[in-house]
Design an enzyme around this catalytic site. Sequence first.
Site, short mmCIF file in Angstrom:
data_model
loop_
_atom_site.label_atom_id
_atom_site.label_comp_id
_atom_site.label_asym_id
_atom_site.label_seq_id
_atom_site.Cartn_x
_atom_site.Cartn_y
_atom_site.Cartn_z
N GLY A 62 0.86 -1.11 -0.16
CA GLY A 62 0.03 0.06 -0.09
C GLY A 62 1.07 1.42 0.21
N GLY A 111 0.93 5.30 1.19
CA GLY A 111 0.11 6.34 2.16
C GLY A 111 0.62 7.66 1.59
N LYS A 112 0.36 8.63 2.61
CA LYS A 112 0.35 10.20 2.29
C LYS A 112 1.92 10.50 2.36
CE LYS A 112 -2.26 14.14 3.39
NZ LYS A 112 -3.43 14.12 4.16
N PHE A 113 2.62 9.66 3.42
CA PHE A 113 4.16 9.88 3.64
C PHE A 113 4.93 8.91 3.05
CE2 PHE A 113 1.76 12.49 6.84
CZ PHE A 113 2.16 13.60 6.39
N GLY A 114 4.37 7.66 3.46
CA GLY A 114 5.50 6.53 3.06
C GLY A 114 4.77 5.36 2.47
N SER A 115 5.52 4.25 2.35
CA SER A 115 5.14 3.11 1.41
C SER A 115 5.13 1.94 2.62
CB SER A 115 5.88 2.83 0.22
OG SER A 115 5.98 4.06 -0.56
N VAL A 116 4.30 1.04 2.19
CA VAL A 116 4.12 -0.16 3.00
C VAL A 116 4.46 -1.45 2.07
CG1 VAL A 116 2.70 -1.94 4.58
CG2 VAL A 116 2.42 0.69 4.57
N LYS A 164 6.16 -0.43 7.08
CA LYS A 164 5.94 0.75 6.67
C LYS A 164 7.48 1.63 6.80
CE LYS A 164 2.43 4.39 8.01
NZ LYS A 164 1.45 4.78 8.82
N ASP A 216 -8.38 9.21 12.40
CA ASP A 216 -8.32 9.04 11.05
C ASP A 216 -8.98 7.54 10.85
OD1 ASP A 216 -7.99 9.76 8.27
OD2 ASP A 216 -5.92 8.80 8.50
P1 ADP Z 1 -0.65 6.15 5.81
O1 ADP Z 1 -0.29 6.70 7.14
O2 ADP Z 1 0.38 6.57 4.70
O3 ADP Z 1 -2.16 6.28 5.26
P2 ADP Z 1 -1.00 3.16 6.44
O4 ADP Z 1 -0.45 2.94 7.65
O5 ADP Z 1 -2.61 3.41 6.46
O6 ADP Z 1 -0.26 4.64 6.00
O7 ADP Z 1 -0.87 2.47 5.39
C1 ADP Z 1 -0.82 2.53 3.90
C2 ADP Z 1 -1.63 1.14 3.10
O8 ADP Z 1 -0.51 0.08 3.52
C3 ADP Z 1 -2.80 0.59 4.06
O9 ADP Z 1 -3.90 1.34 3.44
C4 ADP Z 1 -2.67 -0.72 3.82
O10 ADP Z 1 -3.18 -0.86 2.45
C5 ADP Z 1 -1.24 -1.23 3.80
N1 ADP Z 1 -0.92 -1.70 4.90
C6 ADP Z 1 -0.30 -1.10 6.10
N2 ADP Z 1 -0.31 -1.63 7.26
C7 ADP Z 1 -0.48 -2.88 6.62
C8 ADP Z 1 -0.17 -4.27 7.37
N3 ADP Z 1 0.03 -4.03 8.78
N4 ADP Z 1 -0.50 -5.18 6.78
C9 ADP Z 1 -1.06 -5.15 5.47
N5 ADP Z 1 -1.19 -4.14 4.74
C10 ADP Z 1 -0.84 -3.08 5.58
MG MG Z 2 -3.54 5.54 6.15
MG MG Z 3 -1.16 7.82 8.45
#
Ligand code: ADP
Ligand code: MG
Ligand code: MG
Length: 263
Positions: free
Chosen positions: A14, A16-21, A36, A124
């Site tokens: 996934g 997000g705004k700042f980083g990638s997962v 993340k 959020d």
């Molecule tokens: P942001 O703060 O940038 O929104 P998130 O923590 O919401 O970041 O993570 C962005 C995306 O990454 C999530 O919407 C999801 O799709 C994926 N993701 C985040 N954490 C997990 C996790 N523990 N397991 C699987 N996917 C995850």
């Molecule tokens: Mg998020």
């Molecule tokens: Mg966030």
Amino acid sequence: NKIEDDYVMGEALGKGKFGSVFLCRSKATGVEFACKTLPKGEETVHKEVEIMQHLSGHPGVVTLHSVYEDAESFHLVMELCSGGRLIDEMTKEGRYSEQKSANIFKDLMLVIQYCHDMGVVHRDIKPENILLTASGKIKLADFGLAMRIANGQSLSGLAGSPAYVAPEVLTGDYGQKADIWSAGVLLHGLLVGVLPFQGDSLDALFEAIKSMQLDFHTEKWQSVSKLARDLLERILTRDVAARITAEEVLSHPWMMFYTERTL
Ligand code: ADP
Ligand code: MG
Ligand code: MG
């Protein structure tokens, strides 16, 4: 140790705004995690980590396994939620049965209640930040905007995602009850497949959040129980003091009627 010493990085899960997962796999154990990666310079990383650690005692919170730091980034190694995001399941499903909605919403309320009891406002709550395990259990994720507040303290400043933001967040001070409102927006989405407040512009959306009345006479509500509508009205109440708490949601008749009873 560097993260590359301990984990093999895999596909993106996934963005997000700042980083990638990313998916990652422990070299020592072969167990898969989600990593993340957040660029440095973001003051909020420390707070995100601290709050995840503070909330580690609940099965509905994504567990933080370890943290790595290198020159450019922080890497948060978290429990992998391989069932994906609730938003994607909602999009596929269209709308949920009341029984399924109630069971998801109960688990969400239990974890929100835990956060609130621990002095944390998530800020959020939305289905993009609710993840699913392989067995379909929900896990609350993304504590990037979360704040710890002392009893009676309140927050100010716009935070969250426009469609889910509570009216008091738009106009002044707010606290835990802002999460309840956002969860109510989500419940509306579960029950009828669309979000309650919409607008062609951000201003129009915020105006709807501040003043639009829910209309339960439309076609889409005809198959939804009176109990569900009653609960939704108590959650999407603009008067913060009158709005129902997580605890009260959990003992609402709709919850009692539609969730599976465990003996
Ligand atoms: P942001 O703060 O940038 O929104 P998130 O923590 O919401 O970041 O993570 C962005 C995306 O990454 C999530 O919407 C999801 O799709 C994926 N993701 C985040 N954490 C997990 C996790 N523990 N397991 C699987 N996917 C995850
Ligand atoms: Mg998020
Ligand atoms: Mg966030």
